[in-house]
Design an enzyme around this catalytic site. Structure first.
Site, mmCIF file in Angstrom:
data_model
loop_
_atom_site.group_PDB
_atom_site.id
_atom_site.type_symbol
_atom_site.label_atom_id
_atom_site.label_comp_id
_atom_site.label_asym_id
_atom_site.label_seq_id
_atom_site.Cartn_x
_atom_site.Cartn_y
_atom_site.Cartn_z
ATOM 1 N N GLY A 8 0.841 -1.206 0.000
ATOM 2 C CA GLY A 8 0.000 0.000 0.000
ATOM 3 C C GLY A 8 0.873 1.252 0.000
ATOM 4 O O GLY A 8 0.559 2.250 0.647
ATOM 5 N N GLY A 11 -0.367 5.029 -0.858
ATOM 6 C CA GLY A 11 -1.375 5.713 -0.031
ATOM 7 C C GLY A 11 -0.803 6.911 0.711
ATOM 8 O O GLY A 11 0.385 7.243 0.573
ATOM 9 N N ASP A 34 2.108 -1.634 -4.545
ATOM 10 C CA ASP A 34 0.759 -1.055 -4.513
ATOM 11 C C ASP A 34 -0.015 -1.677 -5.664
ATOM 12 O O ASP A 34 0.572 -2.099 -6.659
ATOM 13 C CB ASP A 34 0.809 0.475 -4.678
ATOM 14 C CG ASP A 34 -0.460 1.140 -4.154
ATOM 15 O OD1 ASP A 34 -0.443 1.643 -3.020
ATOM 16 O OD2 ASP A 34 -1.478 1.131 -4.876
ATOM 17 N N ASP A 52 -1.718 -6.644 -5.594
ATOM 18 C CA ASP A 52 -3.006 -6.596 -4.904
ATOM 19 C C ASP A 52 -2.780 -7.411 -3.625
ATOM 20 O O ASP A 52 -2.617 -8.638 -3.683
ATOM 21 C CB ASP A 52 -4.076 -7.235 -5.806
ATOM 22 C CG ASP A 52 -5.392 -7.452 -5.064
ATOM 23 O OD1 ASP A 52 -5.461 -7.180 -3.855
ATOM 24 O OD2 ASP A 52 -6.346 -7.922 -5.711
ATOM 25 N N TYR A 141 -14.970 0.111 9.272
ATOM 26 C CA TYR A 141 -13.548 0.441 9.406
ATOM 27 C C TYR A 141 -13.073 0.096 10.825
ATOM 28 O O TYR A 141 -12.047 -0.566 11.013
ATOM 29 C CB TYR A 141 -13.376 1.929 9.119
ATOM 30 C CG TYR A 141 -11.977 2.471 9.225
ATOM 31 C CD1 TYR A 141 -10.968 2.069 8.342
ATOM 32 C CD2 TYR A 141 -11.644 3.436 10.190
ATOM 33 C CE1 TYR A 141 -9.691 2.608 8.425
ATOM 34 C CE2 TYR A 141 -10.369 3.976 10.274
ATOM 35 C CZ TYR A 141 -9.408 3.557 9.385
ATOM 36 O OH TYR A 141 -8.138 4.085 9.460
HETATM 37 C C1 AKB Z 1 -10.163 8.205 8.883
HETATM 38 O O1 AKB Z 1 -10.625 9.336 9.111
HETATM 39 O O2 AKB Z 1 -10.842 7.257 8.479
HETATM 40 C C2 AKB Z 1 -8.697 7.970 9.179
HETATM 41 C C3 AKB Z 1 -8.486 7.493 10.563
HETATM 42 C C4 AKB Z 1 -8.621 8.408 11.697
HETATM 43 O O3 AKB Z 1 -8.198 6.340 10.765
HETATM 44 N N1 AKB Z 1 -7.966 9.174 8.947
#
Ligand code: AKB
Length: 319
Positions: A8, A11, A34, A52, A141
């Protein structure tokens, strides 16, 4: 001499981590990878492989080919993008991590993979958030970050893999733009301040979040990876922060240098809900005690540097 793989590399963090690692360990010892070759055009002073990271076979071949000792897994779909496609976020974020851990186990590599303030959720204590506390995130996330922390700890205790990680706050830089994060406003505001002397913020006044300037973030990754393992009580993952501010504070700081700068607000409900579920400020004393975490930049120092660097780009017609 270590052989390092950055997954990655194109990024926001990877694009500055690779040059820093190449300075420390030598260009030929740091392999950048990447999925998108174009994003790594500025990393041509050392080895590059298109990868990948969810493809375990190709990932493994690269680790073998370059006799890799340490993997920095910087692959992630960020919080706001993740909510638009949770299945993809899980597939990419967990796929890259799972491959990093399994390949590290088979090849005796250490692994750094960032966690985030996103690992916390609405039931977490918001102020001075402890190192060890309730973690019940309500974003995909965050779910990936908590799962990743647990899985990395498991690989360490069960298989002896040297896994290490930090919970990054919002990262601010003037090199590569972030994409799809909740904290992105804190980068965009500097660019718009230089270009238009005004910015419309998508988080509301009073939204406090931890933040950090990129040079400190890069230093943290490498410092933790170089830390004496006998001193580490925690591994996955350490709270680290350098500053905590809300949109009004960053606007005031910018206005000290650009007096005509004005901030307006147009709140993005989805991003605001994510930001509201994250800590206002974290307690990073464990990182300070266990491996000497010591950030250099506060809001004032970062603002001076950001405005100077972005002004240079603007003057050269690069932005
Ligand atoms: C996000 O905003 O998703 C990231 C983080 C704080 O992990 N910058």
């Amino acid at each position: 001499m270590k052989n390092i793989l950055v997954v990655g590399a194109g990024g926001q963090i990877g694009s500055e981590l690779v040059p820093y690692l190449r300075e420390q360990y030598g260009n030929s010892n740091v392999v950048a990878t990447d999925i998108d070759k174009k994003k790594c055009a500025n990393l041509s002073d050392g080895p590059f492989e298109q990868l990948d990271a969810t493809n375990g076979k190709e990932f493994h071949e690269i680790v073998k080919k370059y006799k890799i000792d340490a993997i920095y897994n910087m692959v992630a779909l960020l919080s706001a993008t993740g909510e638009k496609n949770p299945e993809l976020a899980w597939k990419i974020n967990m796929g890259a991590l799972e491959n990093s851990l399994n390949i590290a186990k088979e090849n005796n590599c250490s692994v750094f993979t960032p966690s985030s303030i996103g690992a916390f959720g609405p039931t977490t204590p918001m102020d001075n958030t402890p190192q060890d506390t309730i973690m019940q995130p309500n974003t995909i996330y965050g779910v990936c970050k908590v799962s990743g922390e647990l899985l990395s700890n498991y690989y360490h205790s069960r298989f002896g893999v040297d896994t290490r990680s930090v919970r990054f706050p919002g990262i601010i830089s003037n090199v590569t733009l972030p994409g799809g994060g909740t904290t992105d406003y804190a980068v965009e505001v500097y660019y718009e301040a230089i270009k238009k002397q005004q910015y419309t913020c998508n988080l509301g006044k009073g939204t406090f979040l931890d933040m950090m300037y990129m040079p400190d973030a890069i230093k943290a990754c490498v410092q933790l990876m170089e830390a004496d393992p006998t001193k580490l009580i925690h591994r996955n993952s350490f709270n680290i922060s350098a500053m905590s501010f809300d949109p009004e504070m960053i606007a005031d700081e910018i206005a000290k240098h650009i007096p005509e700068f004005k901030m307006a607000y147009d709140v993005d409900k989805a991003k605001q809900a994510i930001a509201n579920s994250w800590p206002n400020s974290m307690d990073d004393s464990a990182a300070k005690e266990e491996w000497g975490w010591n950030p250099r930049y506060n809001l004032a120092a970062m603002t001076i540097d950001m405005l100077e660097k972005i002004q240079e780009k603007f003057d050269k017609g690069l932005i």
